[in-house]
Write an enzyme that holds these catalytic residues in place. Sequence first.
Site, PDB file in Angstrom:
ATOM      1  N   SER A  54       1.772  19.470 -60.958  1.00 18.99           N
ATOM      2  CA  SER A  54       1.257  20.482 -60.992  1.00 18.99           C
ATOM      3  C   SER A  54       1.955  21.805 -61.234  1.00 18.99           C
ATOM      4  CB  SER A  54       0.372  20.930 -59.742  1.00 18.99           C
ATOM      5  OG  SER A  54      -0.158  22.038 -59.430  1.00 18.99           O
ATOM      6  N   TYR A  69       1.250  22.095 -50.844  1.00 21.85           N
ATOM      7  CA  TYR A  69       0.428  21.301 -52.001  1.00 21.85           C
ATOM      8  C   TYR A  69       1.560  21.318 -53.090  1.00 21.85           C
ATOM      9  CZ  TYR A  69      -1.790  20.507 -56.155  1.00 21.85           C
ATOM     10  OH  TYR A  69      -2.081  19.810 -57.568  1.00 21.85           O
ATOM     11  N   LYS A 117       3.925  18.009 -54.610  1.00 22.07           N
ATOM     12  CA  LYS A 117       3.965  17.526 -55.921  1.00 22.07           C
ATOM     13  C   LYS A 117       5.567  17.530 -56.457  1.00 22.07           C
ATOM     14  CE  LYS A 117      -0.500  16.620 -57.075  1.00 22.07           C
ATOM     15  NZ  LYS A 117      -0.499  15.254 -57.315  1.00 22.07           N
ATOM     16  N   GLY A 175      -0.646  34.857 -51.764  1.00 21.13           N
ATOM     17  CA  GLY A 175      -0.277  33.481 -52.274  1.00 21.13           C
ATOM     18  C   GLY A 175      -0.298  33.331 -54.057  1.00 21.13           C
TER      19      GLY A 175
HETATM   20  N1  UFG Z   1     -10.109  33.830 -58.484  1.00 22.47           N
HETATM   21  C1  UFG Z   1     -10.901  35.158 -58.313  1.00 22.47           C
HETATM   22  N2  UFG Z   1     -11.943  34.882 -57.915  1.00 22.47           N
HETATM   23  C2  UFG Z   1     -12.241  33.792 -57.346  1.00 22.47           C
HETATM   24  C3  UFG Z   1     -11.605  32.666 -57.495  1.00 22.47           C
HETATM   25  C4  UFG Z   1     -10.022  32.742 -58.202  1.00 22.47           C
HETATM   26  O1  UFG Z   1     -10.415  36.133 -58.947  1.00 22.47           O
HETATM   27  O2  UFG Z   1     -13.418  33.646 -56.689  1.00 22.47           O
HETATM   28  C5  UFG Z   1      -8.553  34.022 -59.342  1.00 22.47           C
HETATM   29  C6  UFG Z   1      -7.401  33.698 -58.664  1.00 22.47           C
HETATM   30  O3  UFG Z   1      -7.006  34.844 -57.913  1.00 22.47           O
HETATM   31  C7  UFG Z   1      -6.298  33.316 -59.848  1.00 22.47           C
HETATM   32  C8  UFG Z   1      -7.485  32.654 -60.877  1.00 22.47           C
HETATM   33  O4  UFG Z   1      -8.728  33.238 -60.575  1.00 22.47           O
HETATM   34  O5  UFG Z   1      -5.838  34.471 -60.418  1.00 22.47           O
HETATM   35  C9  UFG Z   1      -7.460  31.091 -60.899  1.00 22.47           C
HETATM   36  O6  UFG Z   1      -7.637  30.605 -59.473  1.00 22.47           O
HETATM   37  P1  UFG Z   1      -7.973  29.307 -59.078  1.00 22.47           P
HETATM   38  O7  UFG Z   1      -8.301  29.257 -57.697  1.00 22.47           O
HETATM   39  O8  UFG Z   1      -9.133  28.470 -59.992  1.00 22.47           O
HETATM   40  O9  UFG Z   1      -6.563  28.478 -59.440  1.00 22.47           O
HETATM   41  P2  UFG Z   1      -5.229  28.778 -58.883  1.00 22.47           P
HETATM   42  O10 UFG Z   1      -4.503  29.308 -60.211  1.00 22.47           O
HETATM   43  O11 UFG Z   1      -5.114  29.372 -57.802  1.00 22.47           O
HETATM   44  O12 UFG Z   1      -4.501  27.228 -58.638  1.00 22.47           O
HETATM   45  C10 UFG Z   1      -5.296  25.937 -59.740  1.00 22.47           C
HETATM   46  C11 UFG Z   1      -5.439  24.803 -59.195  1.00 22.47           C
HETATM   47  C12 UFG Z   1      -3.910  24.188 -58.606  1.00 22.47           C
HETATM   48  C13 UFG Z   1      -3.085  24.364 -59.751  1.00 22.47           C
HETATM   49  C14 UFG Z   1      -3.034  25.646 -60.140  1.00 22.47           C
HETATM   50  C15 UFG Z   1      -1.966  25.631 -61.621  1.00 22.47           C
HETATM   51  O13 UFG Z   1      -6.255  24.883 -58.146  1.00 22.47           O
HETATM   52  O14 UFG Z   1      -4.066  23.139 -57.822  1.00 22.47           O
HETATM   53  O15 UFG Z   1      -3.967  25.842 -60.924  1.00 22.47           O
HETATM   54  O16 UFG Z   1      -1.743  26.615 -62.248  1.00 22.47           O
HETATM   55  F1  UFG Z   1      -1.862  24.024 -58.922  1.00 22.47           F
END
Ligand code: UFG
Length: 323
Positions: free
Chosen positions: A119, A143, A147, A283
Site C-alpha cells: 500500500s 496498517y 504492509k 493522519g
Molecule cells: N475524504 C474526505 N471526505 C470523506 C472521506 C475522505 O474529504 O468523507 C478525503 C480524505 O481526507 C483523503 C481522500 O478523501 O484526502 C481520500 O480518503 P480515503 O479515506 O478514501 O483514502 P486514504 O487516502 O485515506 O487511504 C486510501 C486507502 C488506504 C491506502 C491509501 C493509499 O484507504 O488503505 O489510500 O493512498 F493506504
Amino acid sequence: MKILVTGGAGYIGSHVIRALKVAGHEPIALDDLTSGKQVRLGDTPLVQIDLASPGATEVLIDAFREYEVSGVIHLAARKSVGESVEKPEYYYQQNLHSVTNLLVAMRAANVMNMVFSSSAATYGSPDVPQVDEDYNCRPINPYGETKLIGEWMMAAANQSWGLRTVSLRYFNVAGAGFEELADTAVANLIPIAFNAIANKKAIQIFGSDWPTPDGSCVRDYIHVQDLADAHISALEYLSQDSREHSVFNVGTGTGSSVLEVIQSIRDVTGLEFEVDLVPRRPGDPAALSADVSRIEKTLGWKAKHTLDDIVSSHYRAISKQPL
Ligand code: UFG
C-alpha cells in the site's frame, strides 16, 4: 498457472480473479468471508479460512497440493487505517500472522511465486508530492506498518529460499470493472460520497486549508480494473526469471484533489448535492501521488482509466446493487 488469490471474495480480489481468468490462468479463492462475498466468485473454487488462524498452515499446504497451485496473490488483510490505530494488536495479528502462515506453507509445498498486496500507506506522510519506490518509508499508522513489514518478509524469503516475489503498492483504488463487483464497503471517499448523496446528506470535505492548489487533499485514484491487470503483469514478470524482490507503485501518476473528485461526481451523474467543508482528518497527508516510472518501464503496465471512468463505473455498479 493455478493461482491462489487470498481475499479473493473481496472487492479487489474478485477483480483480480476475473483478470486471471481472462489471461488464461486458473484462480482459486481463499477468503474468510468476513467482508468478502461468495456471490462475487461464481464458479471459482473457495478455500474458506482465516489465514491468520493457528491451523491455517496445514489447510494451506493441503490446498496447494489439491489444486496444484504454483503461485499466490496475497490480498487478504484488514485495511482500515482508523481501525488500525484503535486496535494495533489486531492489525499486527491479522496482517502479519497471515503472511507468516502463507510463507511457511509455500516453502513446505514448494510454491515459489508470490505477488504481495502492499500500500501507499507504507510511505506515511511524504514531503514530496509524487513518491517513487526508493523513498524512505515511514508509515504513520499500524496498517501501513504491517504492509511495510510484509514487504520485508517477502524480501527475506526471496533471499533465504529464492521465493520469486513482487510487492505492489496500491494507491487509492476505486471504480468497478463489473457491475456485480462494486465496492460496497462505504469506507473510502468515492463510495462515501455516493452514500451521502443517496441519503440526502452533505459530502464532507476533510480540510480546505491544505497546502495544495485548491486547499483540499490530493490523492492518486486508480481504477480497480487497471490495478487487477497490474497483477497479471507482475505474474508474467515473476515467471520470466529468478529475481530479487521488487516493489512497484500502482497508480496513475496524476493526483486529483477531493474537490476535483466532487466535480467529477457532478459532471458524471448530473446529480444535485451539498458539500460541507469540515476540519482536517488527523493522519491525512496533504498530497500523495505515485511516480509510476518503474512499473511502466519494467512491467510495461500503464493505467488506462481516468477519474471520470472511475466515478462513472462506481455509479453504474452501485445503481445495480440490490437494495
Ligand atoms: N475524504 C474526505 N471526505 C470523506 C472521506 C475522505 O474529504 O468523507 C478525503 C480524505 O481526507 C483523503 C481522500 O478523501 O484526502 C481520500 O480518503 P480515503 O479515506 O478514501 O483514502 P486514504 O487516502 O485515506 O487511504 C486510501 C486507502 C488506504 C491506502 C491509501 C493509499 O484507504 O488503505 O489510500 O493512498 F493506504
